[in-house]
Motif scaffolding. Structure first.
Motif: not given
Length: 239
Positions: A116-127
């Protein structure tokens, strides 16, 4: 009694009463059932395939239900332990709150948190504006994105393909953290490493899903019957 119809009705009434007594009279279990049903209703809006399974009461629905129950529990294990403790008591080392988990379940919870944390980081990196931070990973949008990617993936099952095609958008109206919110799909692409992590978690979850169904099969059948019956209710709050 020679009245077969009456016997069948009384038998069905008795079974319904016993299920109600088990899952509806105790407040913690009633809250758990209502919470899971609400999550499933939201997941239906997110994943059309799940909506079709629910509408048709497809046999595949009964493979998906335990996966969603696990995702629901893993989101907040300390406050959502009562139902799982009744179905899988062998993975709990106490019968009171706060719950105490055995080492296997502790590792599974940690695995969920990691992905879940990795997915959160991945979604933030899209910004486009800045690198992701710890605060980004605790944001409602980040948590919602992680949940939506995972629920989309677990509906497909361990051999159901990748999450790339149907990953949800972060631009839709936010759902409460830890819930299975609904949104459109925007074709978000995960990295190969992230995709591999999600796939590994889905396969791990499938093993736990099978154990949930098989450890106390009669209890799980009763629980899933209650969930399916409650899913037919338009207003979950009326349960």
């Amino acid at each position: 009694c020679n009245n077969a119809g009456l016997v069948a009705r009384v038998s069905a009434w008795t079974e319904s009463w016993e299920l109600g007594a088990r899952y509806m009279e105790l407040a913690p279990l009633l809250r758990a059932i209502c919470d899971i049903v609400s999550a499933i209703h939201n997941a239906r809006r997110l994943v059309p395939a799940l909506a079709a399974m629910c509408d048709e009461c497809d046999v595949e629905l009964f493979l998906v239900l335990p996966r969603i129950v696990w995702l629901w529990f893993l989101g907040e294990p300390n406050s959502r332990a009562e139902l799982l403790r009744r179905l899988l008591p062998n993975h709990f080392t106490n019968s009171a709150d706060p719950p105490a988990f055995d080492q296997q379940l502790e590792r599974f919870i940690a695995s969920f948190r990691d992905v879940s944390k990795s997915l959160c980081v991945a979604s933030s990196e899209e910004g486009p504006s800045k690198a992701p931070t710890v605060d980004d990973c605790s944001s409602a949008d980040g948590e919602r994105h992680a949940w939506e990617v995972l629920v989309t993936r677990v509906v497909a099952g361990p051999n159901g393909g990748t999450t790339r095609a149907n990953a949800p958008s972060l631009n839709d109206e936010a759902s409460p953290p830890g819930s299975l919110g609904s949104s459109a799909h925007d074709g978000t692409t995960l990295s190969a490493d992230m995709e591999s992590s999600v796939e590994a978690f889905v396969h791990e979850l499938e093993r736990w899903s099978m154990e949930l169904q098989r450890h106390r099969p009669e209890d799980w059948c009763q629980c899933s019957a209650v969930l399916v019956r409650c899913m037919a209710c338009e207003d979950v709050a009326s349960l």
